[in-house]
Design a protein around this motif. Structure first.
Motif, short mmCIF file in Angstrom:
data_model
loop_
_atom_site.label_atom_id
_atom_site.label_comp_id
_atom_site.label_asym_id
_atom_site.label_seq_id
_atom_site.Cartn_x
_atom_site.Cartn_y
_atom_site.Cartn_z
N ILE A 8 0.84 -1.20 0.00
CA ILE A 8 0.00 0.00 0.00
C ILE A 8 0.88 1.25 0.00
N LYS A 9 0.30 2.35 -0.45
CA LYS A 9 1.01 3.62 -0.46
C LYS A 9 1.14 4.17 0.96
N VAL A 10 2.25 4.86 1.20
CA VAL A 10 2.51 5.45 2.51
C VAL A 10 2.77 6.93 2.34
N SER A 11 2.03 7.74 3.09
CA SER A 11 2.24 9.18 3.10
C SER A 11 2.58 9.62 4.51
N ILE A 12 3.62 10.44 4.66
CA ILE A 12 4.02 10.93 5.96
C ILE A 12 3.22 12.19 6.27
N LEU A 13 2.60 12.23 7.44
CA LEU A 13 1.70 13.32 7.82
C LEU A 13 2.39 14.27 8.78
N TYR A 14 2.54 15.52 8.36
CA TYR A 14 3.10 16.58 9.20
C TYR A 14 1.99 17.49 9.69
N SER A 15 2.16 18.01 10.91
CA SER A 15 1.19 18.96 11.46
C SER A 15 1.83 20.33 11.60
N SER A 16 1.10 21.36 11.19
CA SER A 16 1.59 22.73 11.32
C SER A 16 1.04 23.42 12.55
N GLU A 17 0.55 22.65 13.52
CA GLU A 17 0.17 23.24 14.80
C GLU A 17 1.40 23.86 15.45
N MET A 18 1.20 24.89 16.27
CA MET A 18 2.33 25.58 16.88
C MET A 18 3.17 24.66 17.75
N LYS A 19 2.55 23.66 18.37
CA LYS A 19 3.32 22.75 19.22
C LYS A 19 4.08 21.72 18.40
N PHE A 20 3.86 21.70 17.11
CA PHE A 20 4.60 20.81 16.22
C PHE A 20 5.40 21.65 15.22
N LEU A 21 5.11 21.58 13.92
CA LEU A 21 5.97 22.22 12.93
C LEU A 21 5.51 23.63 12.52
N GLY A 22 4.52 24.17 13.20
CA GLY A 22 3.99 25.46 12.80
C GLY A 22 5.03 26.56 12.75
N LYS A 23 5.83 26.66 13.78
CA LYS A 23 6.85 27.72 13.81
C LYS A 23 7.91 27.47 12.74
N TRP A 24 8.30 26.22 12.56
CA TRP A 24 9.32 25.89 11.57
C TRP A 24 8.84 26.23 10.17
N PHE A 25 7.58 25.93 9.88
CA PHE A 25 7.05 26.19 8.54
C PHE A 25 6.86 27.68 8.26
N SER A 26 6.94 28.51 9.27
CA SER A 26 6.77 29.94 9.03
C SER A 26 7.93 30.51 8.22
N THR A 27 9.08 29.83 8.23
CA THR A 27 10.24 30.32 7.49
C THR A 27 10.82 29.29 6.53
N GLN A 28 10.27 28.07 6.54
CA GLN A 28 10.80 27.01 5.70
C GLN A 28 9.70 26.43 4.82
N SER A 29 10.11 25.79 3.74
CA SER A 29 9.14 25.29 2.76
C SER A 29 8.79 23.83 2.99
N PHE A 30 7.69 23.40 2.37
CA PHE A 30 7.31 22.00 2.38
C PHE A 30 8.46 21.16 1.80
N GLN A 31 9.00 21.62 0.70
CA GLN A 31 10.03 20.86 0.01
C GLN A 31 11.24 20.62 0.89
N THR A 32 11.64 21.62 1.68
CA THR A 32 12.79 21.46 2.57
C THR A 32 12.52 20.38 3.61
N ALA A 33 11.32 20.38 4.19
CA ALA A 33 10.96 19.36 5.17
C ALA A 33 10.99 17.98 4.54
N GLU A 34 10.49 17.87 3.33
CA GLU A 34 10.46 16.59 2.63
C GLU A 34 11.87 16.09 2.32
#
Length: 323
Positions: free
Chosen positions: A237-263
């Protein structure tokens, strides 16, 4: 020779990145307020276009069903129009409908799909979001017990909650097989055992496995054990990694970084420490939770605003429960 070696490594990493990031999904919360508003619909679709998202997972369809009965082709045109606009004008490849039970798809989502004749108006993915591993919610006084389990099972516990999860997936698969339009079955999942995921993999096309971390450098290690369980059953089966942009998770990081960089960070760790997993599992990109959290993150940290006006009522606390 060293130069050639480095070039080959770089090409290899680029090929991995291209292969694994071909699918990028976004959960769209607050969709009940967005649908029917030209301004809010356009803002959403411009956002997904700018971030190269190709699949939308729609929340709030139970609320929309109360406003526009989704099984009635004379009243569900507002959703059909949005789906067509997303696919034709903004390059969205698939629309996913999220629900907590098989009955929801039987009574609401599938009737909508049957009612629409144009394939571009149809929903392409049935997405189950039911957290059976949340033992508190499945206990006697928990949400799942009160909403789903108490009338059908003798006991409210994780075991019976898992049975409900599997039964819902079976219903969704049966519905998908009833129409010519190709429907994929996917499910969100957090914690699971090897036996559980072996059962689940018999009924889904794709699993969205959450990696709720504060920085993407932690993401591969966070999901590694669960990926090993999945690899151990030789699932395709296909597998997708799920990221959360809530502030307690990746929200602050995503404010200055792109989806592509995280991937790319995840891919590099996968290539370095999980080469066997890469070969055994069918990775199909990333899923992001959720739209308003990303809006909040970008507004708060880039523009130094307290909260985005359009989402001020939903960014205080957005529950994954919606039905």
């Amino acid at each position: 020779m060293k130069l050639i070696k480095y070039v080959l490594i770089a090409i290899c990493l680029l090929n991995i990145s291209y292969t694994l990031s071909t699918e990028r999904e976004l959960y769209v919360n607050n969709f009940n307020n967005i649908l029917g508003s030209y301004h809010l619909e356009t803002e959403l679709l411009e956002f997904v276009k700018n971030h190269e998202i190709n699949t939308l997972i729609l929340y709030d369809l139970h609320k929309i069903n109360k406003r526009f009965p989704l099984g009635d082709e004379t009243k569900n045109g507002v959703l059909a129009s949005f789906i067509v606009k997303a696919k034709v004008e903004y390059g969205i490849q698939k629309i996913s409908a999220s629900g907590e039970s098989g009955d929801f798809f039987t009574n609401v989502i599938h009737p909508y799909n049957i009612s629409r004749k144009n394939s571009k108006e149809k929903i392409d993915i049935y997405n189950l979001e039911y957290e059976y591993w949340d033992e508190e919610s499945s206990s006697n006084k928990g949400y799942y017990c009160k909403s789903y389990l108490k009338d059908s099972y003798q006991k409210c516990n994780r075991e019976n909650s898992f049975k409900f999860y599997i039964e819902s997936l079976k219903i969704m698969r049966k519905l998908a097989n009833e129409i010519d339009h190709p429907i994929q079955i996917e499910a969100y999942i957090g914690k699971f055992t090897g036996k559980e995921v072996q059962n689940i993999s018999n009924h889904v096309d794709r699993l969205l496995i959450h990696a709720y971390v504060r920085k993407p450098q932690e993401s591969f290690h966070y999901v590694k054990n669960r990926l090993n369980l999945l690899a151990g059953i030789d699932s395709k089966i296909k597998v997708s990694i799920l990221y959360s942009s809530e502030m307690k998770f990746l929200g602050k990081w995503f404010s200055t970084q792109s989806f592509q960089t995280a991937e790319e960070i995840f891919f590099k760790d996968l290539q370095k420490e999980g080469i066997n997993l890469k070969d055994k599992l069918n990775f199909q990109g990333f899923t992001y939770y959720n739209y308003s959290y990303f809006q909040y993150s970008l507004e708060r940290f880039k523009n130094h605003k307290n909260k985005p006006k359009l989402f001020s009522s939903i960014t205080n606390k957005v529950s994954r429960r919606f039905i």
